[in-house]
Design a protein around this motif. Structure first.
Motif, PDB file in Angstrom:
ATOM      1  N   THR A 165     -48.565 -91.369 -31.641  1.00  0.00           N
ATOM      2  CA  THR A 165     -49.764 -90.707 -31.643  1.00  0.00           C
ATOM      3  C   THR A 165     -50.774 -91.741 -30.586  1.00  0.00           C
ATOM      4  O   THR A 165     -50.226 -92.511 -30.382  1.00  0.00           O
ATOM      5  N   GLU A 166     -51.476 -90.762 -29.942  1.00  0.00           N
ATOM      6  CA  GLU A 166     -52.149 -91.534 -28.904  1.00  0.00           C
ATOM      7  C   GLU A 166     -53.251 -92.598 -29.248  1.00  0.00           C
ATOM      8  O   GLU A 166     -53.114 -93.767 -28.538  1.00  0.00           O
ATOM      9  N   ASP A 167     -53.984 -92.317 -30.105  1.00  0.00           N
ATOM     10  CA  ASP A 167     -54.951 -93.338 -30.630  1.00  0.00           C
ATOM     11  C   ASP A 167     -54.452 -93.721 -32.003  1.00  0.00           C
ATOM     12  O   ASP A 167     -54.434 -93.053 -33.060  1.00  0.00           O
ATOM     13  N   GLY A 168     -54.083 -95.122 -32.357  1.00  0.00           N
ATOM     14  CA  GLY A 168     -53.448 -95.411 -33.424  1.00  0.00           C
ATOM     15  C   GLY A 168     -54.624 -96.021 -34.288  1.00  0.00           C
ATOM     16  O   GLY A 168     -54.149 -96.660 -35.384  1.00  0.00           O
ATOM     17  N   ARG A 169     -55.946 -96.032 -34.184  1.00  0.00           N
ATOM     18  CA  ARG A 169     -56.731 -96.733 -34.886  1.00  0.00           C
ATOM     19  C   ARG A 169     -57.198 -95.929 -36.107  1.00  0.00           C
ATOM     20  O   ARG A 169     -57.322 -94.727 -35.859  1.00  0.00           O
ATOM     21  N   ILE A 170     -57.296 -96.407 -37.226  1.00  0.00           N
ATOM     22  CA  ILE A 170     -57.891 -95.821 -38.412  1.00  0.00           C
ATOM     23  C   ILE A 170     -58.886 -96.705 -39.152  1.00  0.00           C
ATOM     24  O   ILE A 170     -59.054 -97.739 -38.712  1.00  0.00           O
ATOM     25  N   ALA A 178     -46.168 -89.084 -41.387  1.00  0.00           N
ATOM     26  CA  ALA A 178     -47.233 -88.243 -40.944  1.00  0.00           C
ATOM     27  C   ALA A 178     -48.032 -89.103 -39.705  1.00  0.00           C
ATOM     28  O   ALA A 178     -47.959 -90.300 -39.928  1.00  0.00           O
ATOM     29  N   PRO A 179     -48.688 -88.698 -39.169  1.00  0.00           N
ATOM     30  CA  PRO A 179     -49.592 -89.001 -38.154  1.00  0.00           C
ATOM     31  C   PRO A 179     -50.528 -90.200 -38.841  1.00  0.00           C
ATOM     32  O   PRO A 179     -50.927 -90.110 -39.853  1.00  0.00           O
ATOM     33  N   VAL A 180     -50.807 -91.409 -38.124  1.00  0.00           N
ATOM     34  CA  VAL A 180     -51.411 -92.462 -38.627  1.00  0.00           C
ATOM     35  C   VAL A 180     -52.767 -92.201 -39.275  1.00  0.00           C
ATOM     36  O   VAL A 180     -53.231 -92.946 -40.467  1.00  0.00           O
ATOM     37  N   GLU A 234     -43.775 -84.293 -25.164  1.00  0.00           N
ATOM     38  CA  GLU A 234     -45.230 -84.089 -24.919  1.00  0.00           C
ATOM     39  C   GLU A 234     -45.921 -84.895 -23.887  1.00  0.00           C
ATOM     40  O   GLU A 234     -46.734 -84.683 -22.910  1.00  0.00           O
ATOM     41  N   ASN A 235     -45.944 -86.050 -24.048  1.00  0.00           N
ATOM     42  CA  ASN A 235     -46.229 -87.165 -23.137  1.00  0.00           C
ATOM     43  C   ASN A 235     -45.688 -88.527 -23.073  1.00  0.00           C
ATOM     44  O   ASN A 235     -45.167 -89.069 -24.318  1.00  0.00           O
TER      45      ASN A 235
END
Ligand SMILES: [Zn+2]
Ligand SMILES: [Zn+2]
Length: 346
Positions: free
Chosen positions: A259-264, A234-236, A48-49
Motif C-alpha cells: 500500500t502506498e500510505d501505511g499510516r493508520i 487486507a490493506p492496512v 501496479e507501481n
C-alpha cells in the motif's frame, strides 16, 4: 541454450524475453527447470507501481533440478524442489540466539540470475532449495504462500477454543482457515465483500462460517468484540476496523499487502483498556516449508480449492490482467511453462 522468461514494469507492462543459459553455474548454485509458479498479491502490487525498470518476477516456484554446481553434495539432478524466497544464515547473533526468524542474511534467489519464477529456468543458491515428493508441482508451489499463512497463524498464537475471524479471503487468508482450525480454533468466521464470491465459497469449503457483506466492518456491529483472534490479510487501512472485532484481551495478526500510505489511526484508549495486541507477521525468512509441504501433501490444505486457474507462461500478461480485474472469479493463478525449448536462433 535459449529459454523464455517474463519481465514486468509498472504500470502493468509484461513481456516475455528470450535469454541464454550460461555454460557453467556459480559455486553452490543449481539450475532449476520450472514447472509451476503462482501469481502472488505482491506480484500484482509491484506491477501496479514500484517497478520503474524492467524486472524478472515470480517467487512461488516448484521445479526440477536440471544441473548442479560445485558444493551441492546433498542435491541430485532430477530432484523435485520448491524454493525458499529468503533464508537465515545460521551464524549471526539472531541465529545463535535461536531467533532465525529475525535473520535475513542467507543467500537468496532474488538476484542470483536473470530470471525469476515466471520463466522456464532459474539459477538459484542451493541453500534455498527444499525437496518435495508425492504431489504435483502446482500443489507444491503453494508452499511459499502457505508458509506466509502459517506464519500469520503462529503469530496469532491461537489456543484451543478460540473464536477466530479472518478478514481478507485471498489465497493466504484461505489457507490460514484449516491451519487455524487445526490449531484449536472453535470457529473461524470469514468476512468478505459479496463480489468475492468464489473466495467466500472456498472459505466455506475450508471450514469457515462466511459473513458476506458490503458494509464496512465498523458498521457490522454483530461482529464487534466477539473474537479472541483476528487474522488480517487486507490493506492496512482495515486494521482500525478489525481491532473492533476483538474480544477483551484479543490478538490481531496482520500481514501487510502493499500500500502506498501505511499510516493508520485508532483509539489507543480502547486498545489499552481492552488489553488488545497488534502483531506483525512478516514471513521473511521463509520458514516452515517442511510443515506446509506436509499439509499440502495430506490435503489439510486442499490445493484444488485454492488454485482457481492454471495458465501457460505465454499467457502471463493476460493472467496478470485477469487477477487485477476479476478478484471475484480468481483465487490462486498458477503459471506453468510450456517446457518447450526455444530454437537456437536469436
Ligand atoms: Zn508470494
Ligand atoms: Zn543469521
Amino acid at each position: 541454450m535459449f529459454y523464455q522468461s517474463a519481465y514486468v514494469k509498472s504500470p502493468w507492462n509484461c513481456e516475455l524475453r528470450t535469454l541464454q543459459l550460461p555454460d557453467s553455474l556459480p559455486d553452490a548454485h543449481v539450475l532449476i527447470r520450472i514447472e509451476a509458479c503462482g501469481i502472488c498479491g505482491t506480484d500484482l502490487s509491484h506491477a501496479e507501481n514500484g517497478m520503474e525498470e524492467w524486472q524478472p518476477f515470480g517467487h512461488e516456484v516448484a521445479g526440477v533440478i536440471e544441473r548442479i554446481g560445485s558444493h551441492c553434495d546433498d542435491l541430485q539432478v532430477g530432484d523435485t524442489v520448491v524454493l525458499e524466497s529468503s533464508g537465515f544464515c545460521g551464524r549471526c547473533d539472531w541465529c545463535r540466539d535461536g531467533r532465525v526468524d529475525l535473520c535475513n542474511k542467507a543467500p537468496n534467489f532474488w538476484k542470483s540470475g536473470p530470471s525469476l519464477g515466471f520463466s522456464e529456468y532459474m539459477i538459484v543458491p542451493a541453500c534455498c532449495v527444499v525437496r518435495y515428493e508425492g504431489m504435483t508441482p502446482e500443489t507444491a508451489c503453494l508452499a511459499e504462500p502457505a508458509g506466509v499463512a502459517y506464519d500469520m497463524v503462529k503469530t496469532a498464537d491461537i489456543r484451543h477454543g478460540d473464536r477466530v475471524c479472518l478478514v481478507g479471503p485471498g489465497p493466504i487468508g484461505l489457507m490460514a482457515i484449516p491451519m487455524a482450525i487445526r490449531s484449536g480454533a472453535d470457529e473461524v468466521v470469514c468476512v468478505g465483500r459479496t463480489r468475492n464470491r468464489k473466495r467466500l465459497e472456498a472459505a466455506e469449503m475450508l471450514g469457515a462460517r462466511v459473513v458476506a457483506s458490503d458494509l464496512p466492518l465498523s458498521e457490522q456491529e454483530e461482529l464487534h468484540g466477539r473474537f479472541d483472534r483476528v487474522l488480517v490479510t487486507a490493506p492496512v487501512q482495515m486494521i482500525p476496523q478489525a481491532l473492533r472485532l476483538l474480544a477483551y484481551g484479543g490478538i490481531l495478526s496482520y500481514i501487510g499487502i502493499g500500500t502506498e500510505d501505511g499510516r493508520i489511526e485508532f483509539d489507543a484508549n480502547d486498545f489499552h483498556y481492552r488489553k488488545l495486541q497488534l502483531r506483525a507477521s512478516f514471513a521473511s525468512p521463509a520458514l516452515y516449508y517442511p510443515t506446509v509441504l506436509k499439509m499440502l501433501k495430506k490435503g489439510t490444505i486442499p490445493a484444488d480449492t485454492i488454485i482457481s486457474h492454471r495458465m501457460p507462461l505465454r499467457d502471463i500478461a493476460g493472467a496478470m490482467t485477469m487477477c487485477k480485474e476479476d478478484k471475484g472469479a480468481t483465487i490462486k493463478v498458477v503459471i506453468t511453462p510450456e517446457r518447450r525449448r526455444a530454437s537456437n536462433e536469436g
